[in-house]
Design an enzyme around this catalytic site. Structure first.
Site, short mmCIF file in Angstrom:
data_model
loop_
_atom_site.label_atom_id
_atom_site.label_comp_id
_atom_site.label_asym_id
_atom_site.label_seq_id
_atom_site.Cartn_x
_atom_site.Cartn_y
_atom_site.Cartn_z
N SER A 16 -8.03 6.15 -12.06
CA SER A 16 -8.32 7.00 -13.22
C SER A 16 -7.11 7.81 -13.71
O SER A 16 -6.90 7.89 -14.93
CB SER A 16 -9.50 7.94 -12.91
OG SER A 16 -10.65 7.17 -12.72
N LYS A 65 -22.00 11.52 -7.78
CA LYS A 65 -22.61 11.44 -9.12
C LYS A 65 -23.98 12.10 -9.18
O LYS A 65 -24.37 12.63 -10.22
CB LYS A 65 -22.69 9.99 -9.59
CG LYS A 65 -21.33 9.40 -9.89
CD LYS A 65 -21.42 7.98 -10.39
CE LYS A 65 -20.03 7.37 -10.49
NZ LYS A 65 -20.04 5.97 -10.92
N GLU A 77 -28.91 12.15 -22.88
CA GLU A 77 -30.07 11.26 -22.72
C GLU A 77 -29.76 10.14 -21.71
O GLU A 77 -30.57 9.83 -20.84
CB GLU A 77 -30.40 10.66 -24.07
CG GLU A 77 -31.87 10.33 -24.25
CD GLU A 77 -32.13 9.90 -25.67
OE1 GLU A 77 -32.58 8.77 -25.83
OE2 GLU A 77 -31.86 10.69 -26.61
N ASP A 101 -21.00 5.19 -17.44
CA ASP A 101 -20.93 3.93 -16.69
C ASP A 101 -21.66 2.78 -17.40
O ASP A 101 -21.13 1.69 -17.53
CB ASP A 101 -21.55 4.11 -15.29
CG ASP A 101 -20.63 4.82 -14.33
OD1 ASP A 101 -19.41 4.79 -14.54
OD2 ASP A 101 -21.14 5.43 -13.37
N GLY A 127 -28.13 0.81 -5.49
CA GLY A 127 -27.49 2.09 -5.17
C GLY A 127 -27.15 2.86 -6.44
O GLY A 127 -27.75 2.64 -7.51
N LYS A 154 -35.79 0.35 -1.95
CA LYS A 154 -34.94 1.00 -2.96
C LYS A 154 -35.02 0.25 -4.29
O LYS A 154 -35.02 0.86 -5.35
CB LYS A 154 -33.49 1.05 -2.47
CG LYS A 154 -33.22 2.15 -1.50
CD LYS A 154 -31.73 2.51 -1.61
CE LYS A 154 -31.15 2.78 -0.26
NZ LYS A 154 -29.69 2.70 -0.26
N TYR A 216 -13.61 -4.28 -8.11
CA TYR A 216 -12.45 -4.91 -8.76
C TYR A 216 -11.27 -4.89 -7.80
O TYR A 216 -11.22 -4.09 -6.87
CB TYR A 216 -12.08 -4.17 -10.06
CG TYR A 216 -12.04 -2.67 -9.90
CD1 TYR A 216 -10.88 -2.02 -9.47
CD2 TYR A 216 -13.18 -1.90 -10.14
CE1 TYR A 216 -10.87 -0.66 -9.29
CE2 TYR A 216 -13.17 -0.53 -9.96
CZ TYR A 216 -12.01 0.09 -9.54
OH TYR A 216 -11.99 1.43 -9.35
N GLY A 238 -14.98 -5.64 -12.18
CA GLY A 238 -15.39 -4.41 -12.86
C GLY A 238 -14.26 -3.54 -13.40
O GLY A 238 -14.50 -2.40 -13.80
#
Ligand code: NDP
Length: 269
Positions: A16, A65, A77, A101, A127, A154, A216, A238
């Site tokens: 990042s 997160k 939203e 995301d 997840g 899950k 990735y 990704g």
């Protein structure tokens, strides 16, 4: 100079800071973007301190997160649907939470010529990342969205959250045989990151299946290598999603829409 950071644990290898510095060059602005290690138990106090120290925005990654979702006073939203936040910022003295995301994934898929509408999509894993991207996938009207997870409870929970509004979502067991042709398989498990084997339902890959691994790496990811071995011709990792979700955060904070074209090549070189 505006200050930003990505927070998470582990955070040392995050791309990042590099991505945001490339965007800042495009915007012709100077920013300070750091990677800061924060563990779950310290989340509230450290984030409060960072904003008090003048940080304008924070990107939030594994495993924070959900903490960020609860920390934000006002949620978008998308964040409410995903119950996940990867972008924090202060507006009018209120801590705002957004998730980029899901839209990041859709933008990357679109750039690769993949429109979800009408497709049979299968997502492996239930997840944090599955939770963040499923609402965006559903909003693009797939013909079906099947969720497969090692821990079936899950997957069942995720399907239950969305089933009423989106009957096209369903669960498939890891030991089931798939009879319908899957157009797009998205791997959202952390099996390869953990160096573990990934069990798959039989018949997951057909001649027309495309595979997209949220993980990735510079080389082909283990999941995509396995998909190729099973005859899949189109495989993507990704990195494009990472770049697109970063661009959306950058735009929220700096009111500038970065051009994401070619950023992946710079990061892979
Ligand atoms: P989580 O830890 O929240 O979830 C991990 C998932 O992987 C769970 O569903 C877990 O199953 C499953 N899993 C782990 N090991 C195995 C295994 N050996 N076999 C089968 N299933 C397994 O992680 P995230 O969802 O946050 O992240 C997953 C991946 O996505 C990571 O590689 C991460 O780097 C990547 N990612 C990429 C992004 C991008 O921008 N490209 C953004 C976010 C994530 P169970 O429930 O049974 O434990």
């Amino acid at each position: 100079m505006k200050k930003f950071a990505v927070i998470g644990s582990p955070i040392g290898h995050s791309l990042s800071p590099k991505i945001h510095s490339l965007f800042a060059e495009q915007a012709e602005i100077q920013i300070n973007y750091e990677a800061i290690e924060i563990i779950e138990n310290d989340f509230n106090s450290r984030v409060k301190q960072l904003f008090e120290d003048g940080y304008s925005g924070l990107n939030v990654t594994l495993p924070l997160k959900e903490k960020a979702f609860h920390y934000a006073d006002m949620k978008s939203e998308d964040a409410l649907l995903a119950t996940s936040v990867n972008t924090l910022f202060i507006k009018d003295s209120i801590v705002c939470g957004e998730t980029t995301d899901g839209r990041g994934l859709l933008l990357d898929l679109k750039s690769k010529g993949i429109e979800i509408e009408g497709l049979n999509v299968l997502i492996l894993g239930a997840g944090g990342s599955a939770k963040s991207v499923i609402p965006s996938l559903l909003s693009s009207n797939p013909n079906s969205l099947s969720v497969v997870n090692r821990t079936p409870e899950k997957a069942a929970e995720l399907v239950k959250i969305h089933k009423q509004k989106n009957p096209e979502i369903n669960q498939i067991g890891i030991d089931e045989k798939i009879h319908q042709e899957i157009d797009l398989v998205i791997n959202s498990t952390s099996a390869s990151t953990l160096g573990e084997e990934l069990a798959l339902p039989e018949g997951i890959f057909g001649p027309k299946t495309t595979s997209y691994d949220l993980a990735y790496s510079k080389e082909a990811t283990p999941f995509n290598l396995m998909a190729k071995k099973r005859g899949v011709k189109k495989t993507y990792d990704g990195l494009g999603m990472l770049i697109n979700q970063a661009a959306l955060s950058f735009e929220i904070w700096n009111k500038f829409k970065p051009n994401v074209k070619g950023i992946d090549l710079k990061l892979r070189s």
